[in-house]
Design a protein around this motif. Structure first.
Motif, PDB file in Angstrom:
ATOM      1  N   MET A   9       0.838  -1.194   0.000  1.00 20.43           N
ATOM      2  CA  MET A   9       0.000   0.000   0.000  1.00 20.43           C
ATOM      3  C   MET A   9       0.872   1.243   0.000  1.00 20.43           C
ATOM      4  SD  MET A   9      -3.053  -0.955   2.705  1.00 20.43           S
ATOM      5  CE  MET A   9      -4.257   0.111   1.905  1.00 20.43           C
ATOM      6  N   ILE A  10       0.328   2.324  -0.556  1.00 18.67           N
ATOM      7  CA  ILE A  10       0.972   3.624  -0.485  1.00 18.67           C
ATOM      8  C   ILE A  10      -0.126   4.678  -0.328  1.00 18.67           C
ATOM      9  CG2 ILE A  10       0.987   4.013  -2.989  1.00 18.67           C
ATOM     10  CD1 ILE A  10       3.720   5.389  -2.625  1.00 18.67           C
ATOM     11  N   LEU A  11       0.165   5.699   0.459  1.00 18.59           N
ATOM     12  CA  LEU A  11      -0.808   6.766   0.658  1.00 18.59           C
ATOM     13  C   LEU A  11      -0.953   7.588  -0.616  1.00 18.59           C
ATOM     14  CD1 LEU A  11      -2.629   8.264   2.720  1.00 18.59           C
ATOM     15  CD2 LEU A  11      -0.680   9.787   3.122  1.00 18.59           C
ATOM     16  N   TRP A  12      -2.173   7.815  -1.004  1.00 18.57           N
ATOM     17  CA  TRP A  12      -2.481   8.665  -2.159  1.00 18.57           C
ATOM     18  C   TRP A  12      -2.514  10.104  -1.649  1.00 18.57           C
ATOM     19  CZ3 TRP A  12      -7.884   8.301  -4.909  1.00 18.57           C
ATOM     20  CH2 TRP A  12      -7.873   9.061  -6.074  1.00 18.57           C
ATOM     21  N   ALA A  13      -1.350  10.641  -1.424  1.00 19.40           N
ATOM     22  CA  ALA A  13      -1.221  11.955  -0.785  1.00 19.40           C
ATOM     23  C   ALA A  13      -1.666  13.072  -1.724  1.00 19.40           C
ATOM     24  CB  ALA A  13       0.222  12.191  -0.349  1.00 19.40           C
ATOM     25  N   GLY A  14      -2.537  13.923  -1.232  1.00 16.64           N
ATOM     26  CA  GLY A  14      -2.962  15.081  -2.010  1.00 16.64           C
ATOM     27  C   GLY A  14      -3.730  14.747  -3.264  1.00 16.64           C
ATOM     28  N   GLY A  15      -4.370  13.561  -3.283  1.00 20.41           N
ATOM     29  CA  GLY A  15      -4.974  13.123  -4.536  1.00 20.41           C
ATOM     30  C   GLY A  15      -6.462  12.900  -4.474  1.00 20.41           C
ATOM     31  N   LEU A  16      -7.150  13.512  -3.499  1.00 25.71           N
ATOM     32  CA  LEU A  16      -8.585  13.260  -3.379  1.00 25.71           C
ATOM     33  C   LEU A  16      -9.348  13.682  -4.630  1.00 25.71           C
ATOM     34  CD1 LEU A  16     -10.989  12.338  -1.678  1.00 25.71           C
ATOM     35  CD2 LEU A  16     -11.125  14.660  -0.740  1.00 25.71           C
ATOM     36  N   TYR A  17      -8.896  14.766  -5.244  1.00 28.14           N
ATOM     37  CA  TYR A  17      -9.624  15.232  -6.426  1.00 28.14           C
ATOM     38  C   TYR A  17      -8.632  15.849  -7.411  1.00 28.14           C
ATOM     39  CZ  TYR A  17     -13.153  17.433  -9.363  1.00 28.14           C
ATOM     40  OH  TYR A  17     -13.936  17.795 -10.428  1.00 28.14           O
ATOM     41  N   GLY A  18      -8.389  15.156  -8.505  1.00 31.94           N
ATOM     42  CA  GLY A  18      -7.574  15.708  -9.579  1.00 31.94           C
ATOM     43  C   GLY A  18      -6.084  15.459  -9.413  1.00 31.94           C
ATOM     44  N   LEU A  19      -5.370  15.609 -10.525  1.00 28.82           N
ATOM     45  CA  LEU A  19      -3.929  15.398 -10.550  1.00 28.82           C
ATOM     46  C   LEU A  19      -3.169  16.632 -10.103  1.00 28.82           C
ATOM     47  CD1 LEU A  19      -3.541  13.483 -13.934  1.00 28.82           C
ATOM     48  CD2 LEU A  19      -3.059  12.560 -11.658  1.00 28.82           C
ATOM     49  N   ASN A  20      -2.036  16.414  -9.467  1.00 30.54           N
ATOM     50  CA  ASN A  20      -1.114  17.480  -9.102  1.00 30.54           C
ATOM     51  C   ASN A  20       0.245  16.850  -8.866  1.00 30.54           C
ATOM     52  OD1 ASN A  20      -0.850  16.824  -6.095  1.00 30.54           O
ATOM     53  ND2 ASN A  20      -3.072  17.060  -6.327  1.00 30.54           N
ATOM     54  N   SER A  21       1.259  17.671  -8.654  1.00 25.84           N
ATOM     55  CA  SER A  21       2.615  17.128  -8.533  1.00 25.84           C
ATOM     56  C   SER A  21       2.789  16.281  -7.284  1.00 25.84           C
ATOM     57  CB  SER A  21       3.627  18.281  -8.530  1.00 25.84           C
ATOM     58  OG  SER A  21       3.414  19.136  -7.421  1.00 25.84           O
ATOM     59  N   ILE A  22       2.012  16.555  -6.225  1.00 26.96           N
ATOM     60  CA  ILE A  22       2.124  15.755  -5.007  1.00 26.96           C
ATOM     61  C   ILE A  22       1.598  14.343  -5.236  1.00 26.96           C
ATOM     62  CG2 ILE A  22       1.412  15.531  -2.594  1.00 26.96           C
ATOM     63  CD1 ILE A  22       3.358  17.818  -3.104  1.00 26.96           C
ATOM     64  N   CYS A  23       0.371  14.248  -5.757  1.00 28.82           N
ATOM     65  CA  CYS A  23      -0.201  12.913  -5.919  1.00 28.82           C
ATOM     66  C   CYS A  23       0.490  12.119  -7.026  1.00 28.82           C
ATOM     67  CB  CYS A  23      -1.712  12.977  -6.158  1.00 28.82           C
ATOM     68  SG  CYS A  23      -2.224  13.535  -7.787  1.00 28.82           S
ATOM     69  N   LYS A  24       1.051  12.821  -8.015  1.00 32.05           N
ATOM     70  CA  LYS A  24       1.791  12.104  -9.062  1.00 32.05           C
ATOM     71  C   LYS A  24       2.991  11.365  -8.484  1.00 32.05           C
ATOM     72  CE  LYS A  24       0.608  14.783 -13.204  1.00 32.05           C
ATOM     73  NZ  LYS A  24       1.143  15.689 -14.271  1.00 32.05           N
ATOM     74  N   ALA A  25       3.584  11.915  -7.437  1.00 26.45           N
ATOM     75  CA  ALA A  25       4.711  11.234  -6.797  1.00 26.45           C
ATOM     76  C   ALA A  25       4.280   9.876  -6.256  1.00 26.45           C
ATOM     77  CB  ALA A  25       5.295  12.102  -5.689  1.00 26.45           C
ATOM     78  N   SER A  26       3.096   9.833  -5.623  1.00 26.31           N
ATOM     79  CA  SER A  26       2.578   8.560  -5.116  1.00 26.31           C
ATOM     80  C   SER A  26       2.173   7.629  -6.243  1.00 26.31           C
ATOM     81  CB  SER A  26       1.369   8.805  -4.201  1.00 26.31           C
ATOM     82  OG  SER A  26       1.709   9.571  -3.085  1.00 26.31           O
ATOM     83  N   LEU A  27       1.441   8.154  -7.205  1.00 23.61           N
ATOM     84  CA  LEU A  27       0.935   7.327  -8.299  1.00 23.61           C
ATOM     85  C   LEU A  27       2.066   6.724  -9.124  1.00 23.61           C
ATOM     86  CD1 LEU A  27      -2.036   9.567  -9.531  1.00 23.61           C
ATOM     87  CD2 LEU A  27      -2.161   7.535  -8.069  1.00 23.61           C
ATOM     88  N   SER A  28       3.065   7.522  -9.414  1.00 18.30           N
ATOM     89  CA  SER A  28       4.166   7.016 -10.239  1.00 18.30           C
ATOM     90  C   SER A  28       4.979   5.965  -9.492  1.00 18.30           C
ATOM     91  CB  SER A  28       5.064   8.167 -10.701  1.00 18.30           C
ATOM     92  OG  SER A  28       5.586   8.884  -9.598  1.00 18.30           O
ATOM     93  N   GLN A  29       5.187   6.170  -8.195  1.00 18.02           N
ATOM     94  CA  GLN A  29       5.876   5.140  -7.404  1.00 18.02           C
ATOM     95  C   GLN A  29       5.106   3.828  -7.429  1.00 18.02           C
ATOM     96  OE1 GLN A  29       7.645   6.027  -3.447  1.00 18.02           O
ATOM     97  NE2 GLN A  29       6.759   8.069  -3.775  1.00 18.02           N
ATOM     98  N   ALA A  30       3.809   3.922  -7.240  1.00 16.94           N
ATOM     99  CA  ALA A  30       2.982   2.724  -7.201  1.00 16.94           C
ATOM    100  C   ALA A  30       3.007   1.998  -8.542  1.00 16.94           C
ATOM    101  CB  ALA A  30       1.560   3.093  -6.828  1.00 16.94           C
ATOM    102  N   ALA A  31       2.921   2.759  -9.625  1.00 16.60           N
ATOM    103  CA  ALA A  31       2.941   2.157 -10.959  1.00 16.60           C
ATOM    104  C   ALA A  31       4.262   1.436 -11.200  1.00 16.60           C
ATOM    105  CB  ALA A  31       2.709   3.235 -12.017  1.00 16.60           C
ATOM    106  N   GLY A  32       5.355   2.099 -10.846  1.00 19.93           N
ATOM    107  CA  GLY A  32       6.666   1.469 -11.020  1.00 19.93           C
ATOM    108  C   GLY A  32       6.843   0.269 -10.111  1.00 19.93           C
ATOM    109  N   ALA A  33       6.311   0.368  -8.883  1.00 18.47           N
ATOM    110  CA  ALA A  33       6.475  -0.717  -7.925  1.00 18.47           C
ATOM    111  C   ALA A  33       5.745  -1.981  -8.362  1.00 18.47           C
ATOM    112  CB  ALA A  33       5.976  -0.281  -6.555  1.00 18.47           C
ATOM    113  N   VAL A  34       4.508  -1.851  -8.830  1.00 20.04           N
ATOM    114  CA  VAL A  34       3.760  -3.042  -9.198  1.00 20.04           C
ATOM    115  C   VAL A  34       4.336  -3.665 -10.464  1.00 20.04           C
ATOM    116  CG1 VAL A  34       1.954  -1.878 -10.565  1.00 20.04           C
ATOM    117  CG2 VAL A  34       1.456  -4.041  -9.384  1.00 20.04           C
ATOM    118  N   LEU A  35       4.787  -2.853 -11.411  1.00 22.94           N
ATOM    119  CA  LEU A  35       5.405  -3.402 -12.612  1.00 22.94           C
ATOM    120  C   LEU A  35       6.727  -4.071 -12.263  1.00 22.94           C
ATOM    121  CD1 LEU A  35       5.387  -3.831 -15.654  1.00 22.94           C
ATOM    122  CD2 LEU A  35       6.444  -1.563 -15.915  1.00 22.94           C
ATOM    123  N   GLY A  36       7.522  -3.419 -11.414  1.00 25.21           N
ATOM    124  CA  GLY A  36       8.782  -4.025 -10.996  1.00 25.21           C
ATOM    125  C   GLY A  36       8.573  -5.326 -10.256  1.00 25.21           C
ATOM    126  N   ALA A  37       7.539  -5.359  -9.402  1.00 23.54           N
ATOM    127  CA  ALA A  37       7.238  -6.585  -8.667  1.00 23.54           C
ATOM    128  C   ALA A  37       6.814  -7.698  -9.611  1.00 23.54           C
ATOM    129  CB  ALA A  37       6.148  -6.322  -7.636  1.00 23.54           C
TER     130      ALA A  37
END
Length: 410
Positions: A147-175
């Motif tokens: 799990m990872i916190l979807w920080a700052g991502g309740l509504y819409g994209l921004n640079s904060i939530c992209k940090a979480s989303l991109s980590q998660a995307a890379g992590a699941v593909l890497g796994a």
């Protein structure tokens, strides 16, 4: 060319931009994507590979039924059941290699059921606004979820939530690329225990069982370990079970948060798996060290193991309750079931002369176990401690008998 496929799941009617961003990152790293929409009311900007109608129908219901319920909780539970059933079907068909689910509280509730449906070893990632929150009870967590916190991502994209989303995307593909899934090329023995300071039988048993042609997986019985153990037992993954540390059952009945759930010590029996059980740390209730002691245990002796975990000594009456609970869990077992009871103690601190030794409490447990032991459970009592060589020797002798009778085989 793409090497691994990730199933991206979420409510595309409200989180279309975020889910598409996840997919773009996965594709940008060379992965492939399949999409699943678990919305109820709206539609995605681009059709998903598996629509909300597919999901609802997989649950035996329909989107219209979800809408007509007039209740968002009821509607999302329809989608939770459907997404879990559909995802498991797709995984078994080889459609995807890893899973990522995005959501707030509604989506997280669904995600936990979906991830729970998939076998151990399938990469599962949840991006949630409530990751690591007390809203999520331990018993809802799949054994190997990330799990990872979807920080700052309740509504819409921004640079904060992209940090979480991109980590998660890379992590699941890497796994998905790196995972070495259980092969089951050798028959597997499932064993429960704690660290060598308190329980030591696995030190002797593991190499001896491996020499007999078996693989041995030892599960740390601190809640999540027991959940993983029970999950595999439910699948029939074990050739035999050596459930020698039943403490999680005691934790559960005494109100500790360190629980593997109410069905601890039942899945091996339900799957007809041959099982041996014993009393490792049966007399201790592990509690969260930084939380208040459960009311049922207040005033009892507490041993602080570390800042995370403390152990409370059971009274004689509580040990009797533990014995009855173990017998009740084992009563439904369909396969061979053997209880091996060392009469000189169930953990290193409980040896005669040890700091937590309680001969009266042990005698109370044994008496209650004898009284309530179901007919399907064979009992062997040993005049030794669970950490003595005599205990391990008796286990191996019984295992060899089972092999000779073709109850288990390499």
């Amino acid at each position: 060319m793409t090497d691994k496929t990730i199933l991206v799941v979420g409510t595309y009617d409200t989180k279309d931009d975020e889910l598409n961003y996840l997919s773009d990152v996965i594709r940008g790293q060379g992965g492939a994507v399949k999409t699943m929409d678990v919305s109820v009311l709206g539609d995605p900007s681009v059709p998903c590979d598996y629509s909300k109608h597919d999901v609802a129908e997989a649950s035996g219901s329909s989107i219209q039924a979800a809408i007509d319920s007039g209740d968002e909780n009821t509607a999302m539970q329809i989608m939770a059941v459907g997404s879990a059933m559909l995802a498991l079907k797709l995984y078994r068909e080889g459609v995807f290699d890893g899973l990522i689910v995005l959501g707030g509280t509604m989506g997280t509730d669904l995600a936990l059921d979906l991830c729970q449906a998939l076998p151990i070893g399938v990469p599962k990632y949840v991006v949630s606004t409530v990751s690591f929150s007390p809203l999520i009870p331990p018993e809802r967590l799949p054994a190997d979820v990330q799990m990872i916190l979807w920080a700052g991502g309740l509504y819409g994209l921004n640079s904060i939530c992209k940090a979480s989303l991109s980590q998660a995307a890379g992590a699941v593909l890497g796994a998905a690329r790196a995972v070495e899934k259980p092969s089951f090329s050798k028959p597997l023995i499932g064993m429960t225990s704690f660290g060598k300071t308190v329980l030591r039988y696995m030190v002797n048993l593991k190499p001896a069982l491996e020499a007999r042609g078996f693989e041995v997986a030892v599960f740390h019985a601190t809640g999540m370990g027991g959940r993983a153990f029970e999950s595999l037992a439910a699948e029939g993954a074990f050739a035999a079970v050596m459930d020698f540390a039943p403490q999680e059952l005691g934790n559960h009945i005494m109100g500790s948060a360190i629980s593997a759930g109410p069905d601890r010590m039942t899945h091996a029996g339900a799957s007809s798996t041959p099982q041996m059980v014993s009393i490792g740390c049966y007399d201790l209730v592990d509690i969260v060290g930084w939380q208040a002691t459960p009311e049922k245990l207040s005033g009892q002796e507490v041993h602080a193991h570390n800042r995370l975990l403390s152990s409370v000594m059971m009274t004689s009456d509580q040990r009797r309750e533990m014995a009855r609970a173990m017998c009740a869990q084992l009563a439904g077992a369909k396969g061979p079931t053997l209880a091996i009871l060392p009469t000189q103690g169930g953990n290193e601190w409980d040896r005669p002369g040890g700091p937590l030794h309680n001969a009266e409490g042990l005698a109370a447990f044994l008496e209650e176990f004898r009284t309530h032991c179901p007919e399907n459970v064979q009992v062997i009592e040993l005049d030794c401690h669970i950490n003595d060589a005599e205990f391990s020797d008796a286990v191996l002798a019984q295992f060899d008998l089972w092999q000779g009778e073709n109850i288990v085989s390499p």
